[in-house]
Structure formats: structure tokens, C-alpha cells
Design a protein around this motif. Structure first.
Motif, PDB file in Angstrom:
ATOM      1  N   CYS A   1      53.819  40.328  39.636  1.00  0.00           N
ATOM      2  CA  CYS A   1      52.859  41.393  39.440  1.00  0.00           C
ATOM      3  C   CYS A   1      52.655  41.638  37.953  1.00  0.00           C
ATOM      4  O   CYS A   1      53.544  41.401  37.157  1.00  0.00           O
ATOM      5  CB  CYS A   1      53.384  42.663  40.098  1.00  0.00           C
ATOM      6  SG  CYS A   1      52.096  43.790  40.542  1.00  0.00           S
TER       7      CYS A   1
ATOM      8  N   VAL B   1      45.571  53.516  39.490  1.00  0.00           N
ATOM      9  CA  VAL B   1      45.057  52.885  40.712  1.00  0.00           C
ATOM     10  C   VAL B   1      44.096  53.861  41.382  1.00  0.00           C
ATOM     11  O   VAL B   1      44.497  54.920  41.863  1.00  0.00           O
ATOM     12  CB  VAL B   1      46.198  52.511  41.665  1.00  0.00           C
ATOM     13  CG1 VAL B   1      45.639  51.808  42.909  1.00  0.00           C
ATOM     14  CG2 VAL B   1      47.215  51.617  40.963  1.00  0.00           C
TER      15      VAL B   1
ATOM     16  N   LYS C   1      44.002  53.414  47.710  1.00  0.00           N
ATOM     17  CA  LYS C   1      44.717  53.610  46.451  1.00  0.00           C
ATOM     18  C   LYS C   1      46.178  53.999  46.641  1.00  0.00           C
ATOM     19  O   LYS C   1      47.033  53.590  45.850  1.00  0.00           O
ATOM     20  CB  LYS C   1      43.997  54.621  45.565  1.00  0.00           C
ATOM     21  CG  LYS C   1      43.754  55.993  46.165  1.00  0.00           C
ATOM     22  CD  LYS C   1      42.960  56.868  45.197  1.00  0.00           C
ATOM     23  CE  LYS C   1      42.593  58.207  45.835  1.00  0.00           C
ATOM     24  NZ  LYS C   1      41.531  58.043  46.851  1.00  0.00           N
TER      25      LYS C   1
ATOM     26  N   THR D   1      48.079  50.759  47.599  1.00  0.00           N
ATOM     27  CA  THR D   1      48.126  49.848  46.456  1.00  0.00           C
ATOM     28  C   THR D   1      49.057  50.368  45.371  1.00  0.00           C
ATOM     29  O   THR D   1      49.875  49.617  44.819  1.00  0.00           O
ATOM     30  CB  THR D   1      46.712  49.651  45.883  1.00  0.00           C
ATOM     31  OG1 THR D   1      45.852  49.178  46.920  1.00  0.00           O
ATOM     32  CG2 THR D   1      46.718  48.650  44.745  1.00  0.00           C
TER      33      THR D   1
ATOM     34  N   LEU E   1      52.498  48.401  44.300  1.00  0.00           N
ATOM     35  CA  LEU E   1      52.621  47.993  42.905  1.00  0.00           C
ATOM     36  C   LEU E   1      53.862  48.613  42.269  1.00  0.00           C
ATOM     37  O   LEU E   1      54.643  47.931  41.579  1.00  0.00           O
ATOM     38  CB  LEU E   1      51.371  48.404  42.142  1.00  0.00           C
ATOM     39  CG  LEU E   1      51.400  48.216  40.620  1.00  0.00           C
ATOM     40  CD1 LEU E   1      51.652  46.760  40.258  1.00  0.00           C
ATOM     41  CD2 LEU E   1      50.102  48.706  40.000  1.00  0.00           C
TER      42      LEU E   1
ATOM     43  N   VAL F   1      42.739  49.958  38.266  1.00  0.00           N
ATOM     44  CA  VAL F   1      42.482  49.241  39.509  1.00  0.00           C
ATOM     45  C   VAL F   1      41.486  50.063  40.315  1.00  0.00           C
ATOM     46  O   VAL F   1      41.639  51.280  40.434  1.00  0.00           O
ATOM     47  CB  VAL F   1      43.781  49.046  40.319  1.00  0.00           C
ATOM     48  CG1 VAL F   1      43.494  48.279  41.616  1.00  0.00           C
ATOM     49  CG2 VAL F   1      44.837  48.316  39.494  1.00  0.00           C
TER      50      VAL F   1
ATOM     51  N   THR G   1      39.996  49.976  44.122  1.00  0.00           N
ATOM     52  CA  THR G   1      40.155  49.317  45.425  1.00  0.00           C
ATOM     53  C   THR G   1      38.889  49.346  46.266  1.00  0.00           C
ATOM     54  O   THR G   1      38.654  48.444  47.075  1.00  0.00           O
ATOM     55  CB  THR G   1      41.284  49.977  46.217  1.00  0.00           C
ATOM     56  OG1 THR G   1      40.949  51.364  46.438  1.00  0.00           O
ATOM     57  CG2 THR G   1      42.611  49.904  45.463  1.00  0.00           C
TER      58      THR G   1
ATOM     59  N   ILE H   1      40.968  45.707  37.160  1.00  0.00           N
ATOM     60  CA  ILE H   1      41.181  44.874  38.342  1.00  0.00           C
ATOM     61  C   ILE H   1      40.427  45.537  39.485  1.00  0.00           C
ATOM     62  O   ILE H   1      40.696  46.688  39.837  1.00  0.00           O
ATOM     63  CB  ILE H   1      42.674  44.748  38.666  1.00  0.00           C
ATOM     64  CG1 ILE H   1      43.407  44.129  37.471  1.00  0.00           C
ATOM     65  CG2 ILE H   1      42.888  43.897  39.916  1.00  0.00           C
ATOM     66  CD1 ILE H   1      44.910  44.118  37.619  1.00  0.00           C
ATOM     67  N   ILE H   2      39.465  44.830  40.053  1.00  0.00           N
ATOM     68  CA  ILE H   2      38.524  45.472  40.972  1.00  0.00           C
ATOM     69  C   ILE H   2      38.350  44.649  42.242  1.00  0.00           C
ATOM     70  O   ILE H   2      38.374  43.409  42.199  1.00  0.00           O
ATOM     71  CB  ILE H   2      37.178  45.686  40.258  1.00  0.00           C
ATOM     72  CG1 ILE H   2      36.337  46.752  40.945  1.00  0.00           C
ATOM     73  CG2 ILE H   2      36.404  44.386  40.079  1.00  0.00           C
ATOM     74  CD1 ILE H   2      35.279  47.363  40.042  1.00  0.00           C
ATOM     75  N   CYS H   3      38.218  45.313  43.375  1.00  0.00           N
ATOM     76  CA  CYS H   3      38.023  44.620  44.645  1.00  0.00           C
ATOM     77  C   CYS H   3      36.575  44.138  44.733  1.00  0.00           C
ATOM     78  O   CYS H   3      35.651  44.938  44.883  1.00  0.00           O
ATOM     79  CB  CYS H   3      38.350  45.533  45.824  1.00  0.00           C
ATOM     80  SG  CYS H   3      38.150  44.728  47.426  1.00  0.00           S
TER      81      CYS H   3
ATOM     82  N   THR I   1      38.606  40.132  39.524  1.00  0.00           N
ATOM     83  CA  THR I   1      38.264  40.562  40.876  1.00  0.00           C
ATOM     84  C   THR I   1      39.245  39.983  41.882  1.00  0.00           C
ATOM     85  O   THR I   1      39.825  38.916  41.664  1.00  0.00           O
ATOM     86  CB  THR I   1      36.833  40.125  41.261  1.00  0.00           C
ATOM     87  OG1 THR I   1      36.745  38.694  41.206  1.00  0.00           O
ATOM     88  CG2 THR I   1      35.818  40.734  40.312  1.00  0.00           C
ATOM     89  N   TYR I   2      39.425  40.715  42.989  1.00  0.00           N
ATOM     90  CA  TYR I   2      40.307  40.247  44.064  1.00  0.00           C
ATOM     91  C   TYR I   2      39.687  40.600  45.406  1.00  0.00           C
ATOM     92  O   TYR I   2      38.780  41.425  45.488  1.00  0.00           O
ATOM     93  CB  TYR I   2      41.704  40.863  43.941  1.00  0.00           C
ATOM     94  CG  TYR I   2      41.757  42.337  44.303  1.00  0.00           C
ATOM     95  CD1 TYR I   2      42.056  42.733  45.618  1.00  0.00           C
ATOM     96  CD2 TYR I   2      41.484  43.325  43.368  1.00  0.00           C
ATOM     97  CE1 TYR I   2      42.083  44.085  45.964  1.00  0.00           C
ATOM     98  CE2 TYR I   2      41.519  44.668  43.706  1.00  0.00           C
ATOM     99  CZ  TYR I   2      41.820  45.040  45.009  1.00  0.00           C
ATOM    100  OH  TYR I   2      41.835  46.365  45.346  1.00  0.00           O
TER     101      TYR I   2
END
Length: 373
Positions: A44, A181, A187, A190, A194, A249, A251, A285-287, A325-326
């Protein structure tokens, strides 16, 4: 392929790793992979700004600890999930803590056991010290508390500093490397996962989550010393706009909290303002599977930047931070494929970035794959 086995909600198996190696992995604000046994093992992210940031955080902690021992903080609306977490953290950091709410709940049980003075009902008498003299050094109030509340009104007339959640969060996170987050949904899960992963890696982080996490000894916080601070960053009442995260982040973004946001565009506008708070040189970091979340950065995701030193593809960003992105869709930098149920009641999947890793989680909802990725 390497294998990971997620054991329970917000928990995972992570191989032992030294703090010096953890610092090396997190250096230069990058996601990193560590080679082990000829295979790539995913760890991570852990963002640092070198030893200077660490020393600054430690110096800030020392200065803060001397101050906290003499400070009394009163929380109005202390039974709420977010405020109760802040109250518990204050207790663990050496503040004297009291608080009030209109009804008793489990959060208040835990706070009372930890040493807080808890009152049912709001009254100016709640602001009296144990000895009957002196007043709190500060009030922290929930978003649900009106300014006409008698405790708040009394504190204002007495000159006691009053903090809404955004102001208090800004105060307690400003000396740390903040990992915020956010998102309409996901959130809490996540942030919890994390935090648990970083803790299992040996990071003495601080974490505040707006839900009870069975793997957290303190319920909804991890009271470490930093420099990393993982926070569930809430958009309600624009609370997260007081933050200045090194890593953010997102989500998901959808229309929610209709008492605050009159339409979806109002939600999107608030999240756009949040992204402007990310520090220069930081990381978003973005969905990418969330249409609302992806729309926040779609204009920035025009040109990909290849960096042979980085272990994943980063995206150019005009605001001065990198974007990753994820999700499940293959368009994302990190994505889960071949998601299948497993015998533990969860899912197995293959995590795809520049390498492949097999992942196993025992959480029932497929949405938890997003939190895991």
C-alpha cells in the motif's frame, strides 16, 4: 503471481516489513512495489516528504503534547460517529475530554470507559470543570448542532473558541502527512482497510474512521504518533474543505445529503473544491468506474506521462499533483479482473497494473473489491 489473503473486514495479511524499508517505499510520494523472491509484491502507498517532514511532524507532536496536557476540549454532539472518533483521539492524545448529546449510545459508552465526562442533554452546567471553576479551552461542535444551542451560545459569550468539524480537523492534521479518503459511498471501508494495512506494515500512523472497525483496538481510531494520518474525509457540510491532504482518495461521487446539496452539480462542485486542496506534488487516487468521480479529472486525463522510475502509470495534472485511477474497468491504471466468489464467502480476483497479483478477500459485497484495489 503472488497471493494475498484478506482475512476480515478492513484487515489483510501483509508480510513483515521494517520501518526503514517502509520509509524507502513511501519516499518521494510514490506508490511502490517491492521485489521479493523474484516476484513483485504489492504494498500500500505511504507518502512521505523525506526526513524533513518526519522531523517536522515529530517536532509538532512534541510541542502539541505539552499543550494538550493542559487543554480541556468539550464536544457538543459527542454521540455522532465522526465527533465521537475525534473525542476518542483527543483522549488518547492527552486532552481532557467532555461532551454532550441528546441520547446515549454505544460510542458514548466507550468514551466514558476511556475517561471522558459524558452528559445526556445540553446545558451550560456541562461546561463547568470538575472543581466548579474554569471553562473548556475549546468547543468542537457537530454539523448537526445549531449555533443557537445553549452550550454553544454560552461558550461564545464566554469567549471560548468554537470549532466546527472542518476547523478542528484542520487543526489536528496540519502537522501530519494527511491521507484523506473521501467519496459518497465506500469511504469508511476504504479508510479502514488502508489504515489497517499501513498499521500491519509497521507504520505508527494516526487514523480516524467514521464507523466502528472490529480490528481497531479503540473502535474507530488508531492513536499512533504519525507522521501519516489517515482520515475519512466527509463531504457533509463541506467538512473536508478545511483539509490540506498530501494524498486524496475519491471512491465515488453521487447526489447525496439532499439537506446540504440541492442537486448533483452542487456535490460535484464541492468535490472539485476538495481536489484544489491537495498539496502541490501530492497524489490523487480516484475510482475511474464512478462516472461522477471520473468527471472531476476527465479533463486532466488527456496525456499520459511515462516515467520509467515509477512502478505504475501516472497521469498529468494541471493542479500540480499526479492522478491514478482504479476500479474494475480495464481503462483504469489499477483494475481488478476475473472477480469470482471464493469458499470464504468473499471474492478472488486478479489485480492488474504493470504486474499481476492474486487477491483474496472475505468481505461479501463486490463493492468491497473497490476498497481493496
Amino acid at each position: 503471481m503472488s497471493s494475498r489473503s484478506f482475512l476480515a473486514t478492513a484487515s489483510c495479511y501483509v508480510p513483515p516489513i521494517s520501518r526503514s524499508k517502509l520509509h524507502e517505499i513511501g519516499a518521494n510520494r510514490r506508490l511502490a512495489l517491492q521485489r521479493k523472491g523474484g516476484k513483485r509484491c504489492i504494498y500500500c502507498f505511504c507518502s512521505f516528504d523525506g526526513e524533513i517532514l518526519k522531523r517536522e511532524a515529530e517536532d509538532g507532536n512534541r510541542e502539541g503534547n505539552e499543550k494538550k496536557k493542559t487543554e480541556w476540549i468539550h464536544f457538543v454532539g459527542i454521540g455522532g460517529s465522526g465527533i465521537s472518533a475525534l473525542a476518542m483521539l483527543a483522549l488518547k492524545q492527552g486532552f481532557e475530554v467532555s461532551g454532550s448529546d441528546i441520547m446515549w449510545n454505544n460510542f458514548m459508552d466507550e468514551l466514558q470507559k476511556a475517561g471522558a465526562r459524558i452528559f445526556v442533554g445540553h446545558s451550560t452546567s456541562n461546561l463547568e470543570s470538575k472543581t466548579g471553576s474554569g471553562l473548556p479551552n475549546a468547543l468542537v461542535i457537530s454539523s448537526a448542532i445549531p449555533l443557537e444551542n445553549n452550550e454553544v451560545a454560552y461558550a461564545k459569550s464566554a469567549g471560548i473558541p468554537i470549532y466546527k468539524r472542518d476547523g478542528w480537523l484542520r487543526r489536528i492534521t496540519e502537522h501530519y502527512n494527511l491521507i484523506a479518503v473521501s467519496g459518497t459511498h465506500g469511504k469508511s471501508t476504504t479508510a479502514a482497510m488502508l489504515s489497517y494495512v499501513l498499521s500491519a506494515m509497521g507504520d505508527n500512523l494516526i487514523a480516524v474512521v467514521g464507523a466502528n472497525v472490529p480490528q481497531f483496538k479503540e473502535g474507530n481510531i488508531i492513536p499512533g504518533s504519525g507522521p501519516n494520518f489517515v482520515l475519512e474525509a466527509d463531504e457533509y457540510d463541506c467538512c473536508f474543505l478545511g483539509l490540506s491532504p498530501s494524498v486524496a482518495v475519491v471512491t465515488s461521487v453521487e447526489w447525496d445529503h439532499v439537506d446540504i446539496f440541492h442537486d448533483e452539480e452542487a456535490v460535484l462542485d464541492t468535490f472539485r473544491k476538495f481536489l484544489q486542496k491537495v498539496k502541490i506534488g501530492g497524489h490523487l487516487i480516484i475510482c475511474g468506474d464512478s462516472a461522477g468521480a471520473y468527471s472531476l479529472v476527465s479533463k486532466s486525463i488527456k496525456e499520459r506521462v511515462s516515467d520509467c522510475e515509477m512502478v505504475l502509470t501516472s497521469l498529468a495534472s494541471k493542479p500540480g499533483y499526479s492522478i491514478t485511477t482504479y476500479g474494475i474497468s480495464s481503462k483504469n491504471d489499477w483494475h481488478a479482473s476475473s472477480v469470482t466468489p471464493n469458499s470464504h464467502g468473499g471474492q478472488d480476483y486478479v489485480l492488474v497494473s504493470l504486474t499481476l497479483s492474486e487477491i483474496r478477500i472475505t468481505m461479501l459485497k463486490k463493492s468491497n473489491v473497490y476498497a481493496d484495489v
